[in-house]
Structure formats: structure tokens, C-alpha cells
Design an enzyme around this catalytic site. Structure first.
Site, PDB file in Angstrom:
ATOM      1  CG  ASP A  67      93.348  37.748  41.304  1.00 22.61           C
ATOM      2  OD1 ASP A  67      92.128  37.508  41.474  1.00 22.61           O
ATOM      3  OD2 ASP A  67      94.240  36.946  41.651  1.00 22.61           O
ATOM      4  CD  GLU A 123      91.040  31.737  42.149  1.00 20.53           C
ATOM      5  OE1 GLU A 123      90.838  30.525  42.254  1.00 20.53           O
ATOM      6  OE2 GLU A 123      91.690  32.237  41.191  1.00 20.53           O
TER       7      GLU A 123
END
Length: 353
Positions: A67, A123
Site C-alpha cells: 500500500d 502499513e
């Protein structure tokens, strides 16, 4: 490696867009399958897609995320490019180049036995769904190598501050600010007291920073609600506990108001003792490979390596891309360093396993 990096960057993966993260996971999975000859396990938690490859009995964990902080459509303003040996594009440095380096490093390993590769999908927003997965995967292993981008100058990250995140919410009592303000309990004034109290908790390397503020409904109303977000960064577990106890011990000053404390420790610190032996090994291997000398850095930002260190797994971070500009307009990767870092990772895996 450049072709692989282009493929990942062109698949935008904004953390808050779960459909985009799921599409990115498919692309990462296909790329990993090509290089590793095995399909990953898809682990979907609360709609967030994570990927895990496991070969034999796990001994070494390679950790990364797919991500990014870049909203969908960022390619229009930050297009993919490679000019004069520098790659640019949303997420190129943090941390899609690190994923490419990981796949190419593993493709050159004689046997994948004993290796686990975990690529998470949240994250950048605090690893809320993946933290337990990371801890469970790392617990009891010999080493974790975190493929987050390097610090300035290509430094490996041998220590990271731990983080705690709080919201201090004040409940007061509304009243007309002109007719009868004395009948209210001003949450805004109480919040001001609490902001000063919280800001005073920092000491030495520990920072306690009031951040996002909110409160009130209209100019002529005593505010009944107000809140402040608090960002805490610590180098040692003892400091994280001290600040947590102090935040929870806050008490209201303005009569008629009450406090609600939300949040708590998010990531434990990655203390230097957890990386020392792996960094010494990396220095030796880099010298042998001719890709040194290495340097190290202690940084304030946290990563998923904080979780692996927190469960007692020796952890070395910053093995990913060399470049700079994470989360910023000038995000970039020095392409020539990618095969060099892949070679170092491959040597570390072989030495530890």
C-alpha cells in the site's frame, strides 16, 4: 527490475481504497509467482488484502507492504519515469522498489526452504489489521529483514522509535455564549489545559506532540465537545510505558468537564540491541560483495519492523530502495542501487538460514 517496478507503480494502491489495495495484491501475487514459482496465501482481514509465501519450516522473515499514501489518480501528476538512472512515481521509493528487490533476491537463492515473505496492505495507515499477523509470523524466527526504503545516503535502519497514538476527548456542557455562558462547561478551555499538559510529557528523545484539533459547533455556543490527537515517539519501551501512564492519569481542570482517553501504544520501539548482530553481519557481507561500506541510522518513523522486534525477533530494517522523498513530490529511487541491494539481501538470507 525496471520493468517490474513500472508494473507495480502503475497499479496504484492507496491504503484507504480497499478495492485498489486488492487489485495491487493481485499484481504483486502474480509477480511473486513468476519469480518464486509458487503462489502466495491471500490473507484478507477486515477487507485489507495481505500476501504471504511460506517455504518449508520458517526461519527467516522478509517483510514489506504494497500500500502507499498516494491517492488514486496521483499518476496524472506524478507519472512513472526513469530519467538519468532515477525512477519516479507514486510509491516508487516507499516501498515498491523494495518489493522488486525482494523478488529478484529470492529468485537467485538456491533454495527457498526456511523463508517466509509477508507483504501487507495497510502499513501506511498503522497496520491495524496486519499487526497481529506480523507478530505471529515473526515470533520465534532467527531474523526479520524489512524491505522498507533506506535512510539518507542508503543507511540501514538499525533503530526506530516506537509510536503511541491517542485522542484526548473533552466532554463539557453547551450554553448560549451571550445569554448564560456561566451555565456551560467549556470543553475548549479544558482542551487548552490538556494540550499544555500533554505537550509537557516529552523528555529527551521522547516526543509528545498534540496534532489534530477539533471542537465547538458555533461562534455563540459554549463548546460541549473538543478533542486533540496526540503523537508519541519513544526510543525505549520504558518510556512508552511512562507516557502511557501519564496520559491515562490526566484529570480535568474546568469544573463540569470530563475526559475520555482513546488509543494507546501502536508500535513498540525497534531498539538497537535487536539489530546489532544483523547489522554487523550485513557490514561484513557488503564488504565481501563490494557493495559497501554500509552506514546505519536511527530514525523517528516507525515501520512493521517495530512489531517483529517487539516479539523478540532480531530485525534489520531499511534494506529496500536507495533514494529519497518518501510521501513527497520528489519521491525517487536510484536504479543502479537496486541490484546491489538485492545481492546484499540474498547474501543475508543465505548467511542466516
Amino acid at each position: 527490475m525496471i520493468e517490474d517496478l513500472e508494473e507495480l507503480v502503475l497499479c496504484e494502491s492507496f491504503s484507504s481504497d480497499l478495492a485498489a489495495v486488492a487489485r495491487s495484491a493481485e499484481v504483486v501475487a502474480a509477480m511473486g509467482t513468476r519469480h518464486l514459482g509458487a503462489e502466495p496465501e491471500f490473507v484478507v482481514i477486515d477487507g485489507v488484502t495481505h500476501l504471504r509465501w511460506t517455504f518449508g519450516t520458517p526461519k527467516v522473515l522478509l517483510l514489506g507492504h504494497h500500500d502507499t499514501v498516494w491517492p488514486i489518480g496521483s499518476l496524472a501528476t506524478h507519472p512513472w519515469s526513469v530519467v538519468d538512472g532515477v525512477a519516479r512515481g507514486p510509491g516508487v521509493f516507499d516501498m515498491k522498489a523494495g518489493l522488486v528487490q525482494t523478488f529478484h533476491a529470492l529468485a537467485g537463492v538456491g533454495s527457498l526452504d526456511g523463508i517466509t515473505l509477508l507483504v501487507t496492505g495497510d502499513e501506511e495507515v498503522g497496520s491495524l489489521t496486519s499487526s497481529r499477523l506480523i507478530e505471529d509470523t515473526a515470533r520465534g524466527l532467527a531474523a526479520t529483514f524489512v524491505m522498507e526504503a533506506a535512510a539518507d545516503g542508503g543507511a540501514l535502519k538499525t533503530a526506530r522509535k516506537g509510536t503511541s497514538l491517542y485522542t484526548v476527548h473533552v466532554h463539557g456542557r453547551a450554553a448560549h455564549a451571550g445569554l448564560e455562558p456561566e451555565k456551560g462547561a467549556n470543553a475548549g478551555i479544558e482542551l487548552a489545559h490538556q494540550i499544555l499538559a500533554v505537550a509537557g510529557l516529552g523528555a529527551g528523545a521522547t516526543t509528545v506532540t498534540p496534532t489534530v484539533l477539533s471542537g465547538g459547533t458555533s461562534l455563540n455556543t459554549v463548546p460541549a465537545e473538543a478533542s486533540v490527537g496526540v503523537d508519541v515517539r519513544v526510543s525505549e519501551v520504558a518510556e512508552q510505558k511512562r507516557v502511557d501512564a501519564a496520559v491515562r492519569a490526566l484529570r480535568p481542570v474546568v469544573p463540569g468537564t470530563r475526559l475520555e482517553i482513546l488509543g494507546g501504544p501502536n508500535r513498540p520501539p525497534l531498539e538497537g540491541t535487536m539489530s546489532a548482530s544483523l547489522y554487523a553481519l550485513a557490514q561484513k557481507l557488503a564488504a565481501d560483495l563490494g557493495v559497501g561500506p554500509l552506514i546505519s541510522a536511527s530514525v523517528g518513523g516507525a515501520s512493521d519492523g517495530n512489531f517483529t522486534a517487539g516479539v523478540g525477533c532480531p530485525t534489520l530494517d531499511g534494506l529496500g530502495a536507495v533514494g529519497g522523498g518518501a510521501h513527497a513530490d520528489h519521491e525517487h529511487v536510484v536504479v543502479a542501487e537496486m541490484p546491489r541491494r538485492a545481492a546484499l539481501l540474498r547474501a543475508l538470507i543465505e548467511a542466516v538460514r
